[in-house]
Design an enzyme around this catalytic site. Structure first.
Site, short mmCIF file in Angstrom:
data_model
loop_
_atom_site.label_atom_id
_atom_site.label_comp_id
_atom_site.label_asym_id
_atom_site.label_seq_id
_atom_site.Cartn_x
_atom_site.Cartn_y
_atom_site.Cartn_z
N ASP A 3 0.85 -1.20 0.00
CA ASP A 3 0.00 0.00 0.00
C ASP A 3 0.88 1.25 0.00
O ASP A 3 0.38 2.38 -0.05
CB ASP A 3 -1.01 0.00 1.15
CG ASP A 3 -0.38 -0.08 2.52
OD1 ASP A 3 0.87 -0.19 2.59
OD2 ASP A 3 -1.11 -0.04 3.52
N SER A 4 2.21 1.06 0.00
CA SER A 4 3.13 2.17 -0.25
C SER A 4 2.89 2.74 -1.65
O SER A 4 3.38 3.82 -1.98
CB SER A 4 4.59 1.72 -0.10
OG SER A 4 4.83 0.55 -0.84
N ASP A 20 -1.11 -6.00 -0.23
CA ASP A 20 -1.56 -5.37 1.02
C ASP A 20 -3.06 -5.15 1.01
O ASP A 20 -3.61 -4.60 0.04
CB ASP A 20 -0.88 -4.00 1.18
CG ASP A 20 0.35 -4.07 2.04
OD1 ASP A 20 0.45 -4.98 2.89
OD2 ASP A 20 1.23 -3.19 1.87
N LYS A 29 -1.52 -9.35 2.72
CA LYS A 29 -0.80 -8.93 3.94
C LYS A 29 -1.67 -7.93 4.66
O LYS A 29 -2.36 -7.12 4.02
CB LYS A 29 0.56 -8.31 3.57
CG LYS A 29 1.30 -7.67 4.75
CD LYS A 29 2.78 -7.43 4.46
CE LYS A 29 3.10 -6.09 3.83
NZ LYS A 29 2.68 -4.90 4.60
N GLU A 89 -1.76 -5.40 8.54
CA GLU A 89 -0.98 -4.86 9.66
C GLU A 89 -1.67 -5.14 10.99
O GLU A 89 -2.90 -5.06 11.07
CB GLU A 89 -0.79 -3.35 9.50
CG GLU A 89 0.02 -2.99 8.25
CD GLU A 89 0.23 -1.48 8.10
OE1 GLU A 89 -0.14 -0.69 9.01
OE2 GLU A 89 0.77 -1.08 7.05
N GLU A 141 8.92 -4.19 10.55
CA GLU A 141 9.40 -2.92 9.99
C GLU A 141 9.99 -2.03 11.08
O GLU A 141 9.35 -1.79 12.11
CB GLU A 141 8.23 -2.21 9.28
CG GLU A 141 8.65 -0.90 8.63
CD GLU A 141 7.64 -0.35 7.63
OE1 GLU A 141 6.64 -1.03 7.33
OE2 GLU A 141 7.87 0.78 7.14
O1 KIV Z 1 3.58 -1.12 1.66
C1 KIV Z 1 4.75 -1.52 1.67
O2 KIV Z 1 5.56 -1.25 0.78
C2 KIV Z 1 5.17 -2.33 2.81
C3 KIV Z 1 6.63 -2.61 2.96
C4 KIV Z 1 7.34 -1.41 3.43
C5 KIV Z 1 6.89 -3.79 3.83
O3 KIV Z 1 4.37 -2.73 3.60
#
Ligand code: KIV
Length: 271
Positions: free
Chosen positions: A51-52, A90, A120, A122, A189
């Site tokens: 989600d980055s 994510d 994934k 959190e 992280e």
């Molecule tokens: O969203 C992302 O890129 C991440 C990584 C930094 C692990 O969760």
């Protein structure tokens, strides 16, 4: 006789075997077809559609605004490029926290509409029900502890997490719980390296670090950061393998110059 060499695809089981064999896991982010093709061809084990993308692709300050539809769009583009890597996507902010039914529906949409291999999310004990419900549909789940960017407004900063012993012990407990709930792997992280190593030694599932030192089972970086495209972002853990901001900028300047000076296109570059 076929000369076509079959590619051995990476699965969640491959990652567990790699941990057992002491082989480190390499993971990078991708959000589009072209980047994913290059990364997969280079032999990466896991591609994370993170989600980055909210920061890197859309220019938002945080990961919170990106939507499930947008994540599915990015994930589908990546999946179409990948032959070997395991693709993890994510679950975006707001798509799994309210209740486990919503979490399952979000995960099913990602798997069905993008063709990804896993999701994934959190958090620790607070997302137990969501993890367990997603797993009932046979969807593998990766956990994420330490700095969890979707909770930025709770913590207020992006600094190193779990430096104090109480938070460290809670993180260790959460990591063990995520393994018990059935997560196939865990991202840690920005936490102290010693703590990350302790977690990796305690767990049977692979632990993949970003800013978590070398004592874990694998590493992940944001591709645009390690390629030097996002040149204002320089945390200590980031190793840059290229300076693409400069390389690309120089190419764009050269092109502009060539167009304006009439040197592009030349006679061979036209019909
Ligand atoms: O969203 C992302 O890129 C991440 C990584 C930094 C692990 O969760």
């Amino acid at each position: 006789m076929s000369v076509h060499k079959e590619i051995k695809k990476i699965t969640t089981h491959t990652l567990q075997e790699m941990k057992r064999a002491g082989e480190k896991i390499a993971m990078l982010t991708a959000y589009d077809y072209t980047m994913a093709k290059i990364i997969d061809s280079a032999g990466i084990d896991v591609i994370l559609v993170g989600d980055s993308a909210s920061n890197v692709m859309a220019g938002h300050e945080t990961t919170l605004p990106i939507t499930l539809d947008q994540m599915i769009y990015h994930a589908g583009s990546v999946v179409r490029a990948v032959n070997r890597a395991l693709v993890v996507v994510d679950l975006p902010f707001g798509s799994y926290q309210a209740n486990s039914k919503e979490a399952l529906n979000s995960a099913i949409r990602i798997m069905k509409e993008s063709g990804a291999h896993s999701v994934k999310l959190e958090g620790g004990r607070e997302v137990k029900d969501s993890i367990e419900r997603i797993l009932t549909a046979g969807i593998p789940v990766m956990g994420h502890l330490g700095l969890t960017p979707q909770s930025i407004y709770k913590f207020g900063t992006y600094t190193v997490r779990a430096k104090e012993s109480m938070e460290a012990e809670q993180l260790l407990e959460d990591a063990q719980l995520l393994e018990q709930y059935g997560c196939f792997a865990l991202v840690l992280e920005k936490i102290p390296a010693k703590l990350a190593q302790r977690v990796a030694e305690k767990l049977h599932i692979p632990v993949i670090g970003i800013g978590a030192g070398s004592g874990v089972d694998g590493q992940v970086l944001v591709s645009h950061d390690m390629l030097g495209m996002t040149h204002e972002f320089s945390p200590r853990f980031l190793r840059r393998y290229a300076s693409l901001y400069e390389t690309m900028g120089n190419s764009f300047k050269q092109y502009i110059n060539d167009v304006k000076s009439l040197s592009f296109p030349n006679e061979k570059e036209q019909y």
